[in-house]
Design a protein around this motif. Structure first.
Motif, PDB file in Angstrom:
ATOM      1  N   UNK A 130      -1.053 -22.611  -5.455  1.00 30.31           N
ATOM      2  CA  UNK A 130       0.174 -23.225  -5.962  1.00 30.31           C
ATOM      3  C   UNK A 130       1.368 -22.381  -5.558  1.00 30.31           C
ATOM      4  N   UNK A 131       2.437 -23.042  -5.137  1.00 26.42           N
ATOM      5  CA  UNK A 131       3.695 -22.363  -4.842  1.00 26.42           C
ATOM      6  C   UNK A 131       4.781 -22.979  -5.721  1.00 26.42           C
ATOM      7  N   UNK A 132       5.587 -22.118  -6.330  1.00 28.46           N
ATOM      8  CA  UNK A 132       6.611 -22.567  -7.274  1.00 28.46           C
ATOM      9  C   UNK A 132       7.975 -21.991  -6.911  1.00 28.46           C
ATOM     10  N   UNK A 133       9.003 -22.704  -7.319  1.00 26.14           N
ATOM     11  CA  UNK A 133      10.361 -22.167  -7.400  1.00 26.14           C
ATOM     12  C   UNK A 133      11.028 -22.853  -8.583  1.00 26.14           C
ATOM     13  N   UNK A 134      11.376 -22.068  -9.573  1.00 27.92           N
ATOM     14  CA  UNK A 134      12.044 -22.593 -10.771  1.00 27.92           C
ATOM     15  C   UNK A 134      13.354 -21.838 -10.955  1.00 27.92           C
ATOM     16  N   UNK A 135      14.387 -22.551 -11.369  1.00 31.50           N
ATOM     17  CA  UNK A 135      15.650 -21.873 -11.573  1.00 31.50           C
ATOM     18  C   UNK A 135      16.753 -22.813 -12.012  1.00 31.50           C
ATOM     19  N   UNK A 136      17.964 -22.272 -12.048  1.00 37.83           N
ATOM     20  CA  UNK A 136      19.090 -23.063 -12.552  1.00 37.83           C
ATOM     21  C   UNK A 136      20.406 -22.450 -12.120  1.00 37.83           C
ATOM     22  N   UNK A 137      21.441 -23.240 -12.292  1.00 42.56           N
ATOM     23  CA  UNK A 137      22.833 -22.831 -12.097  1.00 42.56           C
ATOM     24  C   UNK A 137      23.585 -23.218 -13.367  1.00 42.56           C
ATOM     25  N   UNK A 156       1.523 -21.954   4.871  1.00 42.41           N
ATOM     26  CA  UNK A 156       2.902 -22.294   5.211  1.00 42.41           C
ATOM     27  C   UNK A 156       3.675 -21.004   5.436  1.00 42.41           C
ATOM     28  N   UNK A 157       4.615 -21.026   6.328  1.00 43.40           N
ATOM     29  CA  UNK A 157       5.454 -19.868   6.569  1.00 43.40           C
ATOM     30  C   UNK A 157       6.576 -19.845   5.536  1.00 43.40           C
ATOM     31  N   UNK A 159       7.950 -19.945   1.480  1.00 42.43           N
ATOM     32  CA  UNK A 159       7.613 -20.661   0.249  1.00 42.43           C
ATOM     33  C   UNK A 159       8.116 -22.103   0.359  1.00 42.43           C
ATOM     34  N   UNK A 160       7.232 -23.069   0.599  1.00 47.15           N
ATOM     35  CA  UNK A 160       7.701 -24.448   0.762  1.00 47.15           C
ATOM     36  C   UNK A 160       8.374 -25.002  -0.489  1.00 47.15           C
ATOM     37  N   UNK A 161       7.889 -24.604  -1.667  1.00 44.86           N
ATOM     38  CA  UNK A 161       8.535 -25.050  -2.906  1.00 44.86           C
ATOM     39  C   UNK A 161       9.962 -24.533  -2.975  1.00 44.86           C
ATOM     40  N   UNK A 162      10.150 -23.281  -2.574  1.00 51.31           N
ATOM     41  CA  UNK A 162      11.480 -22.703  -2.581  1.00 51.31           C
ATOM     42  C   UNK A 162      12.417 -23.369  -1.594  1.00 51.31           C
ATOM     43  N   UNK A 163      11.896 -23.732  -0.434  1.00 52.05           N
ATOM     44  CA  UNK A 163      12.736 -24.375   0.562  1.00 52.05           C
ATOM     45  C   UNK A 163      13.171 -25.766   0.115  1.00 52.05           C
ATOM     46  N   UNK A 164      12.273 -26.485  -0.576  1.00 47.79           N
ATOM     47  CA  UNK A 164      12.652 -27.793  -1.121  1.00 47.79           C
ATOM     48  C   UNK A 164      13.722 -27.621  -2.198  1.00 47.79           C
ATOM     49  N   UNK A 165      13.493 -26.673  -3.102  1.00 48.17           N
ATOM     50  CA  UNK A 165      14.452 -26.392  -4.184  1.00 48.17           C
ATOM     51  C   UNK A 165      15.819 -26.067  -3.606  1.00 48.17           C
ATOM     52  N   UNK A 166      15.838 -25.193  -2.625  1.00 48.29           N
ATOM     53  CA  UNK A 166      17.100 -24.774  -2.015  1.00 48.29           C
ATOM     54  C   UNK A 166      17.813 -25.953  -1.364  1.00 48.29           C
TER      55      UNK A 166
END
Length: 247
Positions: A130-137, A156-157, A159-166
């Motif tokens: 599992x790869x995660x990216x959680x956060x807020x502004x 994956x090269x 963090x794919x979750x992070x790239x989607x989030x970004x």
């Protein structure tokens, strides 16, 4: 978590909208690293992070803002449950901690949005299942999970979750005014002894500056070889009030 106990952590998680907890099997120290029986959905994770972003107030997530008829009359609005889970001062301290992966050369520096404060935390489970990216502004809270229905390694090269989030968060913040996490009253800065964790004195050789809530300061350092960090009273004791609510 050893000091606060997993039971106390479960209580806070439930108050932040996490419904997939198993009190009998999740009441363990591995909970601190996300070791849960059933895991957490991205929706509930976004709402939990949103509690921090909302100054400690949990807001039940919804998938709509209102329903109107053909004449434009509002016929349905969501009835979202809200509750204060912790103080805005403790929420602010949590915000500053979760900003570190973005601001200090951490694992989420690519999530920066110019002019807007960003707090983000990456996550990877055992075997890279599992790869995660959680956060807020100050504007939005979001959680992204990347993986498979049947657990298998995510190859994956980066963090794919992070790239989607970004990508999504960068797009929806375009054109919004600059915004920062506002420091509330009741937050103080103090120098801390790096060795003991106590409030630094002139005898402390290595110190750093830390923020605290003004009603919960550690004891003053009495000597670098006298008080180990583990023996300092770093936490406020939780008590039960007369109306049976914990404070």
């Amino acid at each position: 978590m050893t000091e606060l106990t997993p039971e106390k952590s479960l209580e806070y998680l439930m108050n932040m909208g996490i419904t997939s907890l198993a009190p009998n099997t999740d009441n363990v120290l591995s909970l601190a690293l996300g070791g849960m029986t059933s895991g957490v959905s991205p929706l509930e994770m976004a709402a939990a992070y949103g509690t921090i972003a909302n100054d400690g107030v949990y807001i039940e997530p919804t998938f709509y803002t209102q329903v109107t008829d053909s004449d434009g009359n509002v016929v349905l609005t969501p009835n979202q449950e809200t509750r204060q889970v912790f103080s805005k001062q403790n929420a602010y301290i949590a915000k500053t901690i979760i900003q570190e992966p973005v601001n200090s050369g951490g694992t989420a520096t690519y999530c920066r949005i110019p002019g807007i404060d960003v707090a983000a935390k990456t996550g990877t489970t055992d075997n890279v299942y599992d790869r995660w990216l959680c956060g807020f502004t100050p504007y939005y809270s979001a959680a992204t999970w990347y993986g498979y229905d049947n657990s298998e390694p995510v190859v994956y090269s980066g963090n794919p979750a992070g790239q989607i989030w970004d990508a999504v968060m960068t797009d929806i913040h375009e054109g919004l005014p600059d915004a920062t996490f506002e420091r509330p009253e009741g937050i103080v800065e103090r120098k801390v002894c790096s060795r003991t964790g106590g409030l630094a004195t002139s005898r402390c050789r290595n110190t750093y500056t830390e923020i605290f809530t003004e009603d919960n300061l550690p004891e003053t350092c009495k000597g670098e070889n006298i008080i180990p960090k583990e023996n300092l009273k770093l936490w406020t004791t939780l008590t039960r009030s007369r109306n049976n609510r914990k404070t």
